[in-house]
Every structure is written in C-alpha cells, then in structure tokens.
Scaffold this active site. Structure first.
Site, short mmCIF file in Angstrom:
data_model
loop_
_atom_site.label_atom_id
_atom_site.label_comp_id
_atom_site.label_asym_id
_atom_site.label_seq_id
_atom_site.Cartn_x
_atom_site.Cartn_y
_atom_site.Cartn_z
N CYS A 100 31.56 -6.69 -0.73
CA CYS A 100 32.06 -6.11 -1.98
C CYS A 100 33.35 -6.75 -2.48
O CYS A 100 33.36 -7.40 -3.53
CB CYS A 100 32.28 -4.62 -1.81
SG CYS A 100 30.77 -3.73 -1.48
N1 LIG Z 1 27.73 -2.76 1.95
C1 LIG Z 1 28.57 -2.05 1.25
O1 LIG Z 1 29.57 -1.56 1.77
C2 LIG Z 1 28.32 -1.77 -0.23
C3 LIG Z 1 29.07 -0.74 -0.84
C4 LIG Z 1 28.85 -0.46 -2.16
C5 LIG Z 1 27.96 -1.24 -2.90
N2 LIG Z 1 27.26 -2.26 -2.30
C6 LIG Z 1 26.30 -3.00 -3.11
O2 LIG Z 1 24.98 -2.54 -2.79
C7 LIG Z 1 24.06 -3.63 -2.87
C8 LIG Z 1 23.33 -3.77 -1.55
O3 LIG Z 1 24.28 -4.12 -0.54
P1 LIG Z 1 23.99 -3.93 1.00
O4 LIG Z 1 25.30 -4.08 1.68
O5 LIG Z 1 23.19 -2.70 1.25
O6 LIG Z 1 23.08 -5.22 1.29
P2 LIG Z 1 22.16 -5.48 2.55
O7 LIG Z 1 21.95 -6.93 2.63
O8 LIG Z 1 22.68 -4.73 3.73
O9 LIG Z 1 20.80 -4.76 2.16
C9 LIG Z 1 19.93 -5.21 1.19
C10 LIG Z 1 18.50 -5.08 1.70
O10 LIG Z 1 17.62 -5.47 0.67
C11 LIG Z 1 16.54 -6.19 1.24
N3 LIG Z 1 15.93 -6.95 0.16
C12 LIG Z 1 16.38 -8.09 -0.42
N4 LIG Z 1 15.56 -8.46 -1.43
C13 LIG Z 1 14.59 -7.52 -1.49
C14 LIG Z 1 13.46 -7.32 -2.33
N5 LIG Z 1 13.19 -8.18 -3.33
N6 LIG Z 1 12.66 -6.27 -2.10
C15 LIG Z 1 12.93 -5.39 -1.10
N7 LIG Z 1 13.97 -5.51 -0.28
C16 LIG Z 1 14.81 -6.55 -0.48
C17 LIG Z 1 17.19 -7.00 2.33
O11 LIG Z 1 16.26 -7.42 3.30
C18 LIG Z 1 18.21 -6.00 2.89
O12 LIG Z 1 17.67 -5.22 3.93
C19 LIG Z 1 24.88 -4.84 -3.27
O13 LIG Z 1 24.85 -4.99 -4.67
C20 LIG Z 1 26.28 -4.48 -2.84
O14 LIG Z 1 27.26 -5.16 -3.60
C21 LIG Z 1 27.42 -2.52 -0.97
#
Ligand SMILES: NC(=O)c1ccc[n+]([C@@H]2O[C@H](COP(=O)([O-])OP(=O)(O)OC[C@H]3O[C@@H](n4cnc5c(N)ncnc54)[C@H](O)[C@@H]3O)[C@@H](O)[C@H]2O)c1
Length: 432
Positions: A272
């Site tokens: 982030c």
């Molecule tokens: N990690 C954090 O602390 C956090 C906090 C707030 C917001 N976010 C935002 O949330 C979003 C997700 O982040 P995250 O940390 O959960 O990422 P992550 O990589 O942990 O999880 C994303 C998941 O999506 C899956 N994926 C990717 N493409 C896909 C598709 N086409 N179809 C189905 N599954 C798919 C991946 O395999 C993965 O398991 C991002 O935009 C991030 O900026 C993250």
C-alpha cells in the site's frame, strides 16, 4: 428489482462472490460468511482455493479455526472457476493493483477479473471494486467494460467502489469494526451496495461518488507516506546534527493536539504505502499536474535503504572494516512487525545493496522462513549465542515481537538499530 435486491440482502439470500482471496479478500470473505451470507471465493491460485476448502488459512489475520467454522457451515467455498459468478448476486473484487516496471498503475489484474466476470454477468448483479486505484477507475475504466455486455450500470447492474482498510497484524481493528467508505457510480448503485455492506460492518461512511471513495483511500495512504518521509528525513538531519531522532519524536509526541507520531525506519514496504500515492500522482500527470509532495516523499522513502547502507559503511569504517567481506546479519525481512509479508520490504533492498558491495549477508526472521532476491535464495538463520557472535554487524530492519532482543544485544558485536528496539543506551547499539 431494487426492493427484491434489498429484501434478499436483509434475508441473507444474496450470494457473494469474492474475487481474489489474499490479505484483503480472505478476511472479507470470512466476515461476509460469518454474517450469514453464502460466499464463493474465486481465486486464480488453485493452491489457495484448495487450502480454503480444507480450512487452512494462509493469511495471519484469519486463523484455521475461524476459516474452518464458515467452511464447515457451508457458508464459504473457494474455486478457480469463474462461471460460479453466475450463481452469485454480488461480486466483490479484491485483486492486486501493483505498479508496472515503469512505476505506473498496473490495472491488469482488475481488467483480467472484469474480463472473466463479463460472460457470466446477469441482471441485478452488484459489483464492488475494493482494490486500491486512481480516481476515475470505477467510472472511466470498469463501468464501460461492464456495459459492453449490454447491461446498463445503475439500471440493470450496480457498481460501486469501497476501499479496503485492512491493517495486517492489527489485533484491534479488523474488517468488521473498522469504519469503511463506499461510493457508487450513481445513486441507486450507492444505495444497493451500501445496503449490502451495512449488514456486515459496524460503520459505513457513504460518499457521493466512487471517485471520492477512490481518492479518500489515496489520501489516507499518501498521508502516511508523506509523514513517514518527513521523519525519515528528520532522522538523516538529526544524524548530521548529532541528536537522537527518537528522543526528539518522543518529546514532540507529548503535545496532546496538532501532532501525530510517526517513526523513521529503513524505508517503506507492503502493498500500500509505497505504491498507492503513485497511483494519485500518475493520474494527476495525465492532467499536466505534478504532485510534488508525493514525488518528494517517494524519493526520500525509496532512498532510505541506500542511506542505511551508507550508515553501515560508516559504522564498519569506524571498526576499520569495509562492507566487502564483512559478515552482516539482517534481522527482520517482513515489511513490518508481526507479519510475514515481504512485498516491497526495504530490508530486501538493504540486503541486495550489501551483497552488491561484497558483504556476506544472512538474515533472521521468525515469520519468513525463506526469501528470494533476484536470483539469490536465502533461508532464515537461527539465532543463538554462537551464531550471533560470528557477525561483524547486526542490522535490525523489522522489530517482530517474538525475537529475543536481549539475547541479540548480549551476544552481538555491534547492532545498527533502525527501529529503536533498544530504547536505552547500550555499548554496542547504534541507532538510526
Ligand atoms: N494488503 C493490505 O494491507 C491492503 C490493505 C488495503 C488495501 N489493499 C488493496 O487491496 C488489493 C488486494 O491486495 P492484497 O494485499 O489482498 O493482495 P494479495 O496479492 O494478497 O491478494 C490478491 C489475490 O488475488 C488473486 N488474483 C489475482 N488475479 C486474480 C484474478 N484475475 N482472479 C482471481 N483471483 C486473482 C491472487 O492470486 C491473490 O491471492 C490491492 O489493491 C491492495 O492495494 C491491500
């Protein structure tokens, strides 16, 4: 149609599909399931889908017991099959939004998810994007894509943006009790999406548009990035002045109003803070505006690993040693305390820079058994009096609570502490 959708939500007949079950998607899916909604998780990584169905959590914030509880009740199931979207009524997208090699927004995961959803769209579908992105994505990118199916947003299907605020490792603020922002691309979409989230959350803050919701998320993370940059630069300035930056910050933090405490470190990491502000500055560049505060903060934070290596060079120099050939232990490679996530972790940059200069680098992290940096593969080494004593220098980059800090201080020759682990002065501790 509106009355039926709202009635289905109230009576838990709304089936929720969560796309992308990572740090954000899995806790969200579990919480919707706990609130009584049948949830189907759609995840491209088959191993994750299998793990969920077996009740094995791969995200620290969700225990196996919590996962198993909803899986056993039949409220949560995961699959790699997008055709299941057709059986769902609400689709929540939580896929990654990284930066491209040129450090521009990479919406390819969102676009791929939308492409996969499109053939299975049906009238009445509620679609909520949660992935952090630049203002206008939901309106200008996602909406036209969805409307290619012939369905009209706000009439046939409903579209909103609600940024995730999950704070991995946080024991107090979870998905359910953290206030959440939501804005739809039209009033009906807002009303319907808000009705769904209101069933699960303690507090939902509804805004007038998806753009406001997108921008609010970027403000939150830009605020952190800029304040961290400020204290990182303060650390550099205090070192030049011969003043303890930590003492300065603690003193300033006694002010009960108008000050918020941020602490310096070896740089910023995670999915982030290093990335999100650049989504905002990129969007502004398309409007010929240069977001200067963001650019400067990003430059300071990105350069911190280099600064840390310069300080290491000075410390070794005082010991009549060079980086080349020195044995250096990096403690903590996760990007923050008590999580195992190493994405964008500045500790990895510190290790790569030290390797480049010829140091013999090893690391210890109780939560990260192994890590790859480029072609190099590292395994976490064990800490014991003998192993600690063999390093010329120990560099603390992440302050996990489970590390035996007393043992480290007792047996390490010299420690460079970038996290203020050792609050009291010590013969062998040098602070950032
Ligand atoms: N990690 C954090 O602390 C956090 C906090 C707030 C917001 N976010 C935002 O949330 C979003 C997700 O982040 P995250 O940390 O959960 O990422 P992550 O990589 O942990 O999880 C994303 C998941 O999506 C899956 N994926 C990717 N493409 C896909 C598709 N086409 N179809 C189905 N599954 C798919 C991946 O395999 C993965 O398991 C991002 O935009 C991030 O900026 C993250």
């Amino acid at each position: 149609m509106k009355e039926k959708i709202l009635d289905d939500i109230k009576n838990r007949r709304t089936k929720v599909a969560v796309i992308g079950l990572g740090y954000v998607g899995l806790p969200l899916a579990v919480e919707f399931a706990r609130s009584g909604f049948p949830v189907i998780g759609i995840e491209i990584d088959e191993r994750k889908a299998v793990a969920i169905n077996e009740g094995k959590s791969y995200v620290e914030d969700i225990t196996d017991e919590e996962l198993l509880e909803v899986v056993k009740k039949g409220l949560l199931r995961a699959t790699t099959d997008y055709s299941e979207v057709r059986n769902a009524d609400a689709i929540i997208i939580t896929v990654p939004t990284p930066l491209s090699k040129t450090r521009d927004p990479d919406l390819s995961y969102i676009m791929s998810a939308i492409e996969s959803i499109k053939p299975h769209l049906k009238k009445g579908h509620i679609i909520v994007l949660e992935s952090t992105t630049y203002p206008g994505t939901t309106d200008e990118v996602v909406k036209p894509e969805l409307e290619e199916t012939g369905f009209k947003v706000g009439k046939d299907i409903f579209l909103a943006f609600s940024p995730e605020r999950i704070n991995p490792g946080d024991k107090k603020w979870k998905f359910k009790n953290t206030p959440k922002v939501l804005g739809g691309v039209d009033p009906l979409s807002t009303e319907i999406a808000a009705a769904l989230y209101n069933e699960v959350l303690e507090h939902l803050h509804v805004v007038s548009s998806a753009r406001v919701a997108e921008t609010a998320k970027l403000l939150e993370n830009t605020f952190r990035a800029i304040n961290i940059a400020l204290v990182n630069e303060l650390a550099i300035m205090c070192n030049l002045l011969g003043i303890d930056v930590w003492e300065v910050i603690d003193a300033a933090a006694t002010k009960p109003f108008g000050f918020m405490k941020f602490t310096p470190g070896p740089g910023i990491g995670g999915h982030c803070i290093p990335i999100d502000p650049l989504y905002l500055s990129w969007k502004l560049k398309t409007l010929n505006y240069n977001a200067r505060m963001i650019e400067v903060a990003s430059e300071i934070n990105t350069n911190m690993p280099r600064y840390v290596v310069t300080r290491i060079q000075d410390i070794l120099n005082d010991m009549e040693k060079s980086i080349k050939g020195s044995r250096i232990l990096v403690v903590g490679v996760a990007y923050k305390r008590d999580v195992s996530d190493t994405r964008e972790s500045p500790a990895l940059d510190v290790m790569a820079l030290l390797e480049e200069k010829g140091a013999v680098v090893e690391y210890h992290d109780p939560l990260v058994p192994s890590v790859s940096i480029g072609e190099r593969f590292y395994s976490s080494v064990n800490l014991n009096p003998e192993s600690i004593a063999k390093y010329d220098l120990v560099v603390i980059t992440t302050d996990h609570s489970s590390i035996d800090w007393d043992m480290l201080r007792e047996y390490a020759k010299v420690i460079f502490d970038t996290k203020n682990v050792y609050k009291n002065p010590s013969r062998n501790v040098i602070k950032l």
